[in-house]
Scaffold this active site. Structure first.
Site, mmCIF file in Angstrom:
data_model
loop_
_atom_site.group_PDB
_atom_site.id
_atom_site.type_symbol
_atom_site.label_atom_id
_atom_site.label_comp_id
_atom_site.label_asym_id
_atom_site.label_seq_id
_atom_site.Cartn_x
_atom_site.Cartn_y
_atom_site.Cartn_z
ATOM 1 N N SER A 1 -40.371 1.602 -19.151
ATOM 2 C CA SER A 1 -39.336 0.572 -19.051
ATOM 3 C C SER A 1 -39.266 -0.184 -20.367
ATOM 4 C CB SER A 1 -39.676 -0.395 -17.919
ATOM 5 O OG SER A 1 -38.922 -1.581 -18.092
ATOM 6 N N HIS B 1 -36.384 4.045 -18.608
ATOM 7 C CA HIS B 1 -35.962 3.117 -17.558
ATOM 8 C C HIS B 1 -35.384 1.857 -18.204
ATOM 9 C CE1 HIS B 1 -36.385 1.421 -13.437
ATOM 10 N NE2 HIS B 1 -36.689 0.295 -14.052
ATOM 11 N N ASP C 1 -33.706 -1.839 -17.486
ATOM 12 C CA ASP C 1 -33.570 -2.889 -16.477
ATOM 13 C C ASP C 1 -32.404 -3.807 -16.801
ATOM 14 O OD1 ASP C 1 -35.888 -2.469 -14.652
ATOM 15 O OD2 ASP C 1 -36.988 -2.615 -16.537
ATOM 16 N N MET D 1 -30.365 -6.955 -15.728
ATOM 17 C CA MET D 1 -30.518 -8.159 -14.893
ATOM 18 C C MET D 1 -29.407 -9.144 -15.232
ATOM 19 S SD MET D 1 -34.606 -8.802 -15.155
ATOM 20 C CE MET D 1 -35.784 -7.441 -15.172
ATOM 21 N N HIS E 1 -31.707 0.654 -13.832
ATOM 22 C CA HIS E 1 -32.115 -0.111 -12.650
ATOM 23 C C HIS E 1 -31.318 -1.402 -12.652
ATOM 24 C CE1 HIS E 1 -35.647 -2.475 -10.595
ATOM 25 N NE2 HIS E 1 -34.585 -2.376 -9.830
ATOM 26 N N MET F 1 -30.393 -4.753 -11.407
ATOM 27 C CA MET F 1 -30.785 -5.918 -10.612
ATOM 28 C C MET F 1 -29.662 -6.936 -10.750
ATOM 29 S SD MET F 1 -34.748 -5.778 -11.731
ATOM 30 C CE MET F 1 -34.331 -4.628 -13.046
ATOM 31 N N MET G 1 -39.943 -1.078 -5.186
ATOM 32 C CA MET G 1 -40.416 -2.128 -6.099
ATOM 33 C C MET G 1 -41.817 -2.557 -5.683
ATOM 34 S SD MET G 1 -38.166 -2.721 -8.441
ATOM 35 C CE MET G 1 -39.048 -4.109 -9.147
ATOM 36 N N GLY H 1 -37.496 -8.813 -11.636
ATOM 37 C CA GLY H 1 -37.123 -9.906 -12.541
ATOM 38 C C GLY H 1 -37.899 -9.944 -13.841
ATOM 39 N N ASP I 1 -41.934 1.015 -9.203
ATOM 40 C CA ASP I 1 -41.628 0.160 -10.357
ATOM 41 C C ASP I 1 -42.309 -1.198 -10.199
ATOM 42 O OD1 ASP I 1 -40.499 -1.104 -12.527
ATOM 43 O OD2 ASP I 1 -38.446 -1.078 -11.757
ATOM 44 N N GLY J 1 -45.996 -3.184 -12.192
ATOM 45 C CA GLY J 1 -47.455 -3.263 -12.204
ATOM 46 C C GLY J 1 -48.164 -1.920 -12.280
HETATM 47 C C1 DX5 Z 1 -39.128 -5.608 -13.133
HETATM 48 C C2 DX5 Z 1 -38.574 -4.311 -13.690
HETATM 49 C C3 DX5 Z 1 -39.571 -3.349 -14.170
HETATM 50 C C4 DX5 Z 1 -40.478 -3.861 -15.257
HETATM 51 C C5 DX5 Z 1 -41.826 -3.305 -14.979
HETATM 52 O O1 DX5 Z 1 -38.172 -6.237 -12.379
HETATM 53 O O2 DX5 Z 1 -37.795 -3.638 -12.700
HETATM 54 O O3 DX5 Z 1 -38.973 -2.111 -14.537
HETATM 55 O O4 DX5 Z 1 -40.108 -3.501 -16.548
HETATM 56 O O5 DX5 Z 1 -42.723 -3.853 -15.871
HETATM 57 P P1 DX5 Z 1 -44.303 -3.651 -15.714
HETATM 58 O O6 DX5 Z 1 -44.572 -2.181 -15.757
HETATM 59 O O7 DX5 Z 1 -44.850 -4.404 -16.857
HETATM 60 O O8 DX5 Z 1 -44.667 -4.241 -14.366
HETATM 61 ZN ZN ZN Z 2 -37.080 -1.619 -13.233
#
Ligand code: DX5
Ligand code: ZN
Length: 225
Positions: A5, A33, A35, A37, A66, A68, A137, A142, A175, A177
């Protein structure tokens, strides 16, 4: 598969960040990936279609968007038309997820459905028949760098069983952690594609970090039961 990501990359150098996970010696990233937002569906703001369009022109890796965002029924289609490989919308945000999946596929991308950690899977089993990917998730959407919520693995196992028994035909993506400490439990639960942001981009060699994560999953599969 591993999908880095770029949320955790340097936003002034996104094309370089994608090149950095290509892997000259190893296999490198399978997907990138991205993100998106909108500061409404989630309390953070990142980037939108103009940046995604530029990223698509800058790489031949499959781009996994992705979204959001609110009103994905209206906005998601542009990301498919631009040439994204997979466009994932949040089930909590969409009004007509079946129609949206059909529209995404008609526009040329795969259709993905994301569920937040507290969203159950059961109500959406019929809807998921129209989707190519399910994004579970494992943090509240976020922000990058949050801790993995292991409780979501029940939903991963459930989806895995439905795929393995032929009731669903999709890839299970996780996705949030994902790192060296958490990827094995996610793999054991049946994940096909692992998104990793901070675990990849905090490493001095992001491509090596991707290959290391994949090797962890592979060595688990090789281990005798
Ligand atoms: C969070 C995103 C993730 C984020 C994951 O809302 O959707 O894709 O980048 O980041 P890590 O891998 O650091 O948890
Ligand atoms: Zn994501």
């Amino acid at each position: 598969m591993i999908a880095p990501s770029i949320l955790s990359a340097d936003f002034a150098r996104l094309a370089e960040a994608i090149t950095a996970v290509r892997g000259e010696s190893g296999r490198g990233a399978d997907w990138v990936h991205v993100d998106v937002m909108d500061a409404h569906f989630v309390p953070n703001l990142t980037l939108g279609l103009p940046v995604v369009t530029s990223l698509l022109a800058a790489t031949d890796l499959p781009v996994d968007c992705h979204l959001m965002i609110e009103k994905p029924d209206h906005w998601a289609i542009g990301y498919a038309e631009a040439g994204s490989y997979n466009v994932t919308v949040h089930v909590e945000a969409t009004e007509d997820p079946v129609m949206l999946a059909k529209n995404l596929r008609a526009a040329g991308s795969k259709a993905g459905l994301a569920i937040k950690p507290n969203t159950p899977l059961e109500p959406y089993l019929d809807v998921l028949k129209h989707y190519d990917t399910l994004l579970v998730m494992s943090v509240e959407p976020g922000f990058g760098g949050q801790s993995f919520i292991a409780e979501v693995l029940g939903k991963v196992r459930q989806a895995r069983r439905l795929v393995d028994t032929g009731h669903l035909n999709l890839l299970v993506e996780i996705d949030g952690g994902i790192n060296a400490d958490t990827i094995e439990q996610a793999a054991e639960a049946g994940v096909d594609c692992f998104v990793a942001g901070s675990a990849v981009y905090a490493a001095s060699d992001p491509a090596q970090a991707v290959d290391r994560l994949r090797r962890q999953v592979e060595s688990l599969a090789e281990r005798p039961a």
